[in-house]
Design a protein around this motif. Structure first.
Motif, PDB file in Angstrom:
ATOM      1  N   SER A   2       0.839  -1.187   0.000  1.00  0.00           N
ATOM      2  CA  SER A   2       0.000   0.000   0.000  1.00  0.00           C
ATOM      3  C   SER A   2       0.877   1.241   0.000  1.00  0.00           C
ATOM      4  O   SER A   2       2.037   1.195   0.408  1.00  0.00           O
TER       5      SER A   2
ATOM      6  N   SER B  92      -3.576   2.317  -1.265  1.00  0.00           N
ATOM      7  CA  SER B  92      -3.555   2.857   0.083  1.00  0.00           C
ATOM      8  C   SER B  92      -4.979   3.082   0.553  1.00  0.00           C
ATOM      9  O   SER B  92      -5.732   3.838  -0.051  1.00  0.00           O
ATOM     10  N   GLN B  93      -5.368   2.438   1.617  1.00  0.00           N
ATOM     11  CA  GLN B  93      -6.734   2.524   2.090  1.00  0.00           C
ATOM     12  C   GLN B  93      -7.026   3.847   2.768  1.00  0.00           C
ATOM     13  O   GLN B  93      -8.173   4.224   2.900  1.00  0.00           O
TER      14      GLN B  93
END
Length: 227
Positions: free
Chosen positions: A68, A146-147
């Motif tokens: 991520s 990337s959350q």
């Protein structure tokens, strides 16, 4: 007579001083361009070093957090992936342009439209880039995105904001704003997704071979035959 002699000595001293100042001005005029070139080259080296530090920090972040991207540069500093936020040595305010997943393709398209060569991938530590031409970018919230990133996705790298021409050519680019330092892992090949460990832009670390008992090519990987 003595007064006239003193006046004559003062006149000669003034003439010698004027000649000395003229010679020094000529020497300084010749040395200034050389000095400016030396200073600019030192700034270019510092720009490359600082940009690659960001690319390396993003690579380390990806290895720890399942491929991520960080949401910001502050995250890299807070989690000790980056020692500090480096400044852009080519601009007065020292702010780098942050390159996100969503803006990376736009930058590459803009550079290609100006006649720049498209990115060919490779190591971010060796080339200062580490991007793959035509590689699809991941979106926030996906398995490789990337959350916690914003609408443009996570941070993939930085670039200088200076529009000046450079002395050094980096990856075929001669404008500082086109020197982008990003990390995008190479796509998986038929031999697996493993790449060379510790090299940004070359994928995730693969299995170690022949480095101890139990390795795939180790002579100790097979149990001994009892007779």
């Amino acid at each position: 007579m003595r007064t006239a002699a003193r006046r004559g000595d003062r006149g000669y001293a003034m003439a010698a001083l004027l000649v000395t100042l003229a010679v020094m001005s000529v020497i300084l005029g010749m040395a200034m361009p050389v000095w400016r070139t030396v200073v600019q080259r030192e700034k270019e080296e510092e720009l490359v070093f600082r940009g690659r530090q960001y690319a390396r920090a993003i690579a380390l972040y990806q290895r720890k957090y399942a491929a991520s991207y960080p949401a910001s540069l502050d995250v890299l500093v807070e989690q000790k992936f980056l020692r500090k936020k480096f400044k852009d040595p080519m601009t007065k305010n020292g702010e780098f342009e942050i390159i996100y997943q969503g803006t990376l393709a736009q930058r590459q398209a803009a550079q290609a439209g100006r006649g720049a060569a498209p990115a060919t991938g490779g190591s971010a530590s060796d080339q200062g880039r580490g991007t793959q031409s035509g590689q699809p970018l991941t979106t926030p919230g996906s398995a490789f995105g990337s959350q916690s990133a914003g609408p443009q996705g996570g941070v993939v790298g930085v670039a200088s904001k200076s529009k000046e021409k450079s002395i050094r050519t980096l990856d075929g680019k001669s404008v500082y704003s086109e020197w982008q330092f990003v990390f995008v892992p190479a796509p998986a090949t038929g031999r697996g997704a493993g790449g060379r460990a510790g090299t940004p832009g070359r994928g995730q670390p693969g299995p170690q071979r022949g480095r101890g008992p139990g390795g795939p090519s180790s002579p100790f990987s097979q149990p001994p035959v009892r007779r």
